[in-house]
Scaffold this motif. Sequence first.
Motif, PDB file in Angstrom:
ATOM      1  N   ARG A 165       0.843  -1.197   0.000  1.00 30.16           N
ATOM      2  CA  ARG A 165       0.000   0.000   0.000  1.00 30.16           C
ATOM      3  C   ARG A 165       0.878   1.246   0.000  1.00 30.16           C
ATOM      4  O   ARG A 165       2.084   1.169   0.246  1.00 30.16           O
ATOM      5  CB  ARG A 165      -0.929   0.018   1.213  1.00 30.16           C
ATOM      6  N   ALA A 166       0.277   2.389  -0.265  1.00 30.52           N
ATOM      7  CA  ALA A 166       1.011   3.654  -0.192  1.00 30.52           C
ATOM      8  C   ALA A 166       1.283   3.971   1.273  1.00 30.52           C
ATOM      9  O   ALA A 166       0.402   3.836   2.124  1.00 30.52           O
ATOM     10  CB  ALA A 166       0.190   4.772  -0.832  1.00 30.52           C
ATOM     11  N   MET A 167       2.517   4.359   1.579  1.00 29.84           N
ATOM     12  CA  MET A 167       2.920   4.710   2.942  1.00 29.84           C
ATOM     13  C   MET A 167       3.658   6.039   2.875  1.00 29.84           C
ATOM     14  O   MET A 167       4.507   6.234   2.000  1.00 29.84           O
ATOM     15  CB  MET A 167       3.808   3.626   3.550  1.00 29.84           C
ATOM     16  N   SER A 168       3.349   6.938   3.786  1.00 26.87           N
ATOM     17  CA  SER A 168       3.890   8.289   3.694  1.00 26.87           C
ATOM     18  C   SER A 168       5.255   8.448   4.340  1.00 26.87           C
ATOM     19  O   SER A 168       6.006   9.364   3.996  1.00 26.87           O
ATOM     20  CB  SER A 168       2.911   9.290   4.319  1.00 26.87           C
ATOM     21  N   SER A 169       5.603   7.568   5.290  1.00 22.82           N
ATOM     22  CA  SER A 169       6.833   7.814   6.044  1.00 22.82           C
ATOM     23  C   SER A 169       7.724   6.594   6.233  1.00 22.82           C
ATOM     24  O   SER A 169       8.789   6.703   6.837  1.00 22.82           O
ATOM     25  CB  SER A 169       6.500   8.398   7.424  1.00 22.82           C
ATOM     26  N   ARG A 170       7.314   5.440   5.751  1.00 25.03           N
ATOM     27  CA  ARG A 170       8.104   4.231   5.944  1.00 25.03           C
ATOM     28  C   ARG A 170       8.162   3.446   4.646  1.00 25.03           C
ATOM     29  O   ARG A 170       7.239   3.469   3.831  1.00 25.03           O
ATOM     30  CB  ARG A 170       7.514   3.351   7.053  1.00 25.03           C
ATOM     31  N   TRP A 171       9.259   2.693   4.490  1.00 29.21           N
ATOM     32  CA  TRP A 171       9.385   1.822   3.330  1.00 29.21           C
ATOM     33  C   TRP A 171       8.752   0.459   3.602  1.00 29.21           C
ATOM     34  O   TRP A 171       8.332  -0.226   2.677  1.00 29.21           O
ATOM     35  CB  TRP A 171      10.853   1.633   2.956  1.00 29.21           C
ATOM     36  N   GLY A 172       8.715   0.057   4.858  1.00 32.18           N
ATOM     37  CA  GLY A 172       8.132  -1.233   5.183  1.00 32.18           C
ATOM     38  C   GLY A 172       7.975  -1.395   6.682  1.00 32.18           C
ATOM     39  O   GLY A 172       8.497  -0.603   7.472  1.00 32.18           O
TER      40      GLY A 172
END
Length: 239
Positions: A165-172
Amino acid sequence: MTTILEIVHGVHRIPVQVTFDGFRTLRISVRPEGVVSVRAPQGTPLAHIAARAQAKSVWIFRRLECFREVRQLALPREYVSGETHKYLGRSYRLRVRQADRNDVRLAGRFFEVTTANPPHGSKVRELLDLWYLHRAHVVFERVLDEMCSRYGAHGIHAPESIIVRAMSSRWGSCSPVGTITLNRDLIKAPMRCLEYVITHELCHLRHHGHTPGFYELLSTLMPDWRERRARLATEPRQI
């Protein structure tokens, strides 16, 4: 006092800012705004500084190009022909036109985006985001399978599930119950960075925190993880 030198890389002439201080070693840095600087010990001959900087010209140029791409990609996106977007670390230009149906495909170094109605930035973005999400599922699951197979001897097994999903502050992230969530926009980063993030999250299946045991396992599985992490750090969260 700052002195300006110049080094050469191919057809490019790169200015270098030189300052002197009390440190014993010469340090070369490339700042995100595109400035190359050298801090040298007092009394270091300019010819020596120039030679050291010239010897690092390939690395300097690559860093400048990397930061230049980041600055460009940080600008507001309009999703029009000629704009640059990334996929697995490579830059592709948009070619947008009206056709019989909505579609996105890679053609050489271009994203070919067609819309059934006259092209509009919001529709092009929607189509491109859906394409990225589909490719992210396909590529992430393939790489995850490869990593699990490679690391099986170290007690690494497939997660309970994977979410993209799209995440604004983390890669995983990795939940306590073994669900790995990956940022959709990671599909835009180089494969080496993608492999690092997936390996990082797989290690959390055995070590939930960033403990010494976690880093020992990560270093065993991927000895160059620090270099990969440093490369990923140059990528904006929304690439």
